[in-house]
Scaffold this motif. Structure first.
Motif, PDB file in Angstrom:
ATOM      1  N   ASN A 383       0.856  -1.197   0.000  1.00  0.00           N
ATOM      2  CA  ASN A 383       0.000   0.000   0.000  1.00  0.00           C
ATOM      3  C   ASN A 383       0.886   1.239   0.000  1.00  0.00           C
ATOM      4  N   PRO A 384       1.247   1.721  -1.164  1.00  0.00           N
ATOM      5  CA  PRO A 384       2.099   2.923  -1.220  1.00  0.00           C
ATOM      6  C   PRO A 384       1.438   4.121  -0.538  1.00  0.00           C
ATOM      7  N   GLY A 385       2.220   4.845   0.215  1.00  0.00           N
ATOM      8  CA  GLY A 385       1.708   6.011   0.933  1.00  0.00           C
ATOM      9  C   GLY A 385       1.126   5.693   2.292  1.00  0.00           C
ATOM     10  N   CYS A 410      -2.511   4.178   9.044  1.00  0.00           N
ATOM     11  CA  CYS A 410      -3.296   5.070   8.193  1.00  0.00           C
ATOM     12  C   CYS A 410      -3.017   4.676   6.740  1.00  0.00           C
ATOM     13  N   PHE A 411      -3.983   4.029   6.092  1.00  0.00           N
ATOM     14  CA  PHE A 411      -3.801   3.577   4.723  1.00  0.00           C
ATOM     15  C   PHE A 411      -3.705   4.766   3.767  1.00  0.00           C
ATOM     16  N   GLY A 412      -2.804   4.630   2.815  1.00  0.00           N
ATOM     17  CA  GLY A 412      -2.592   5.720   1.866  1.00  0.00           C
ATOM     18  C   GLY A 412      -3.830   6.027   1.051  1.00  0.00           C
ATOM     19  N   ALA A 413      -4.585   5.019   0.642  1.00  0.00           N
ATOM     20  CA  ALA A 413      -5.797   5.258  -0.150  1.00  0.00           C
ATOM     21  C   ALA A 413      -6.849   5.983   0.662  1.00  0.00           C
ATOM     22  N   CYS A 414      -7.006   5.646   1.944  1.00  0.00           N
ATOM     23  CA  CYS A 414      -7.986   6.320   2.802  1.00  0.00           C
ATOM     24  C   CYS A 414      -7.592   7.777   3.026  1.00  0.00           C
ATOM     25  N   LYS A 415      -6.321   8.003   3.273  1.00  0.00           N
ATOM     26  CA  LYS A 415      -5.862   9.374   3.492  1.00  0.00           C
ATOM     27  C   LYS A 415      -6.069  10.230   2.254  1.00  0.00           C
ATOM     28  N   GLU A 416      -5.712   9.711   1.089  1.00  0.00           N
ATOM     29  CA  GLU A 416      -5.860  10.482  -0.148  1.00  0.00           C
ATOM     30  C   GLU A 416      -7.326  10.710  -0.490  1.00  0.00           C
ATOM     31  N   GLY A 417      -8.162   9.705  -0.279  1.00  0.00           N
ATOM     32  CA  GLY A 417      -9.596   9.865  -0.562  1.00  0.00           C
ATOM     33  C   GLY A 417     -10.260  10.888   0.336  1.00  0.00           C
ATOM     34  N   PHE A 459      -6.628   4.383  12.417  1.00  0.00           N
ATOM     35  CA  PHE A 459      -6.957   3.733  13.682  1.00  0.00           C
ATOM     36  C   PHE A 459      -5.655   3.364  14.389  1.00  0.00           C
ATOM     37  N   SER A 460      -5.792   3.064  15.681  1.00  0.00           N
ATOM     38  CA  SER A 460      -4.619   2.768  16.490  1.00  0.00           C
ATOM     39  C   SER A 460      -4.998   1.806  17.599  1.00  0.00           C
ATOM     40  N   ILE A 461      -4.076   0.907  17.930  1.00  0.00           N
ATOM     41  CA  ILE A 461      -4.227  -0.004  19.065  1.00  0.00           C
ATOM     42  C   ILE A 461      -3.333   0.522  20.186  1.00  0.00           C
ATOM     43  N   LEU A 474      -2.991  11.672  18.188  1.00  0.00           N
ATOM     44  CA  LEU A 474      -3.275  12.945  17.484  1.00  0.00           C
ATOM     45  C   LEU A 474      -2.031  13.496  16.797  1.00  0.00           C
ATOM     46  N   GLN A 475      -0.865  13.257  17.354  1.00  0.00           N
ATOM     47  CA  GLN A 475       0.368  13.694  16.693  1.00  0.00           C
ATOM     48  C   GLN A 475       0.584  12.941  15.376  1.00  0.00           C
ATOM     49  N   GLN A 476       0.315  11.643  15.376  1.00  0.00           N
ATOM     50  CA  GLN A 476       0.433  10.870  14.131  1.00  0.00           C
ATOM     51  C   GLN A 476      -0.616  11.304  13.122  1.00  0.00           C
ATOM     52  N   LEU A 477      -1.835  11.605  13.594  1.00  0.00           N
ATOM     53  CA  LEU A 477      -2.901  12.045  12.687  1.00  0.00           C
ATOM     54  C   LEU A 477      -2.605  13.411  12.095  1.00  0.00           C
TER      55      LEU A 477
END
Length: 541
Positions: A383-385, A410-417, A459-461, A474-477
């Motif tokens: 999954n690039p990105g 955080c999947f690249g496709a979800c972030k870009e969409g 998402f995060s565990i 929140l820092q990662q987001l």
């Protein structure tokens, strides 16, 4: 029965270098010396040159008693408790204890043919220049060998000489001429043996010497009409026990394991009057696990309560079906088991069977945690990105390995969409992870698409909804969505979680923060402000 060894006095009398063979079909009530000699004969041992000994006493002070008569053997068997093992030791009077009578009978036809050829060749001496010979001495080397040498020497010249060699089995073409005076002056020549002769020599004898050995194949177990047979070979005792369980369960029979060891397994029908039984063992470490005794006929009917059909058995039996249909319901599974095995399955057994089957397919939680590093690398590769962040607790280690603490994905496709097609409105929430012995909570962030449907972003565990874990999330987001670059255009919606409120003000101070109406109404009810009137006015506002 111990055989092939010898008695040694060091310092006490003991039997060493022997081979062990187990017999479970020895009838003690009809025991005799003749029966013992028949058992020895089955082991390819000369039964006429052996003595039998019985071991008694303690392990520290063992004693041996020689068995001479049928009465002595009967008294020994009579004194042994039921279902106990009787150890018989075979003493070999001669050094070469093996019985070659079986091998001699198998090659009697070949001996007859070679004797005739040899006798005819001796009776008809050739002189130089008389043409090709119809006899070749090279073939005798295959038969005239130890341990059969004495047998051939006694019988080689015992047959009558025939006038011609047309009925013999050997067709030779001599490449050179030779003179034969006697058996000691035979000159070796090349020969060509016809295929018909070789086939006639090998077909009958080979069928008698080498019996067909059946090796069990699991694919045949579910075929209609499959039956076990004596001499069938298995890879191990575990494979044998599982195959017997499956075979009898599909026949709707209940069985019990009388002997359940790594070296021998004895199984009987649970019904007292039924004579069905099967026994398999391995004589020593170098021998395969083989069925020694098998009585295939049941005289009992179908068993409605089958003790071998439990959750563990069903999980292993139906693991392939659960792989194809992981959402197999409890009631459907119970009906399927009832139709297949004619037994009733409880609700708890059904749930346990499905849980164990999924464990067979997916592995345990500990095994899955061991694959986290590989999983993260595979996500980045495919999954690039995609951003994957794994955090470990270096202060607390188990077997020199750091403990898992947090995981952010955080999947690249979800972030870009989301950035290209959704409004800058996100919702934050957390929930407990159920069904996991490791504990932890799931933190997630979602958006709203053009159809007012939820759009997952990341998402995060984490170990819990704590201030430190919310701050890390929140820092990662913020690093993925770049919220802090234009904070006034963003809106965050969440509940009034104590650890989340101060973290939003710290990490994203200029972002508009609103609260979920459903959570606020739930807080009203928790504080005692309940009723339909308050609910209607609240949602109207």
């Amino acid at each position: 029965m111990y055989y092939g060894g010898e008695f040694v006095l060091q310092p006490a009398l003991d039997y060493q270098k022997g081979i062990i063979e187990y017999f479970d079909y020895f009838n003690g009530e009809e025991s005799s010396m003749l029966e013992l000699r028949k058992l020895v004969k089955e082991l390819k041992v000369n039964d006429k040159t052996v003595n039998f000994w019985f071991k008694y006493g303690t392990c520290r002070d063992p004693k041996f008693k020689k068995i001479k008569t049928d009465a002595e053997l009967y008294n020994i068997v009579y004194e042994i408790p039921e279902n106990k093992t009787v150890e018989i030791f075979v003493e070999h009077v001669v050094e070469d204890q093996w019985d070659y009578d079986v091998e001699m009978t198998h090659i009697s036809d070949e001996v007859r043919i070679m004797n005739e050829v040899y006798a005819n060749a001796i009776a008809t001496p050739l002189s130089l220049g008389e043409g090709p010979s119809n006899f070749v001495a090279a073939s005798l080397s295959d038969f005239y060998s130890t341990p059969n040498r004495e047998y051939f020497e006694d019988n080689l010249y015992s047959h009558e000489v025939e006038d011609n060699l047309k009925d013999t089995a050997i067709n030779c073409k001599a490449t050179s001429e030779f003179v034969m005076v006697g058996p000691e002056d035979i000159t070796e020549n090349d020969c060509v043996q016809s295929e018909e002769v070789l086939r006639s020599l090998g077909s009958e004898s080979e069928g008698e010497v080498s019996k067909h050995v059946a090796t069990f194949q699991e694919k045949n177990l579910h075929k209609e009409g499959f039956k076990f047979q004596e001499g069938m070979i298995f890879n191990s005792s575990a494979e044998f026990k599982w195959d017997v369980k499956c075979h009898q369960a599909m026949r709707r029979k209940d069985i019990k394991f009388v002997k359940n060891e790594g070296r021998r397994v004895s199984v009987k029908c649970r019904e007292k009057n039924c004579k069905w039984t099967i026994y398999s063992s391995k004589s020593n470490e170098n021998c395969p696990f083989t069925i020694k005794t098998y009585r295939s006929e049941h005289i009992c009917g179908d068993q409605y309560e089958n003790k071998i059909i439990n959750s563990g058995f069903l999980a292993k039996f139906y693991k392939d079906e659960f792989r194809l249909n992981t959402s197999w319901g409890r009631m459907e599974f119970q009906e399927h088991v009832k139709a297949k095995f004619n037994c009733q399955l409880s609700m708890h057994q059904s749930y346990r069977a499905k849980k164990q089957a999924l464990k067979y397919l997916e592995g345990s939680e500990g095994e899955q945690f061991d694959l986290l590093h590989d999983y993260c690398e595979e996500l980045r590769r495919t999954n690039p990105g995609t951003k994957v962040k794994l955090k470990l607790d270096s202060e607390f280690t188990v077997h020199d390995r750091s403990r898992f603490l947090r995981l952010y994905i955080c999947f690249g496709a979800c972030k870009e969409g989301f950035l290209l097609g959704c409004r800058p409105l996100i919702g934050l929430d957390g929930c407990h992870l159920k069904g996991s012995k490791k504990g932890g909570q799931l933190l997630s962030v979602v958006g709203i698409d053009a159809n007012n449907n939820m759009f997952p972003i990341a998402f995060s565990i984490v170990e819990g909804e704590l201030k430190d874990s919310w701050k890390w999330f929140l820092q990662q987001l913020d690093d993925d969505l770049s919220i802090s670059e234009n904070p006034h255009s963003w809106t965050i919606m969440s509940d009034k979680q104590k650890g989340l409120l101060p973290v939003v003000d710290e990490v994203l101070p200029n972002v508009e923060h609103r609260f979920c109406a459903r959570h606020m109404h739930a807080n009203f009810q928790k504080d005692g402000f309940s009723g339909n009137t308050l609910k209607q006015h609240f949602w109207a506002v």
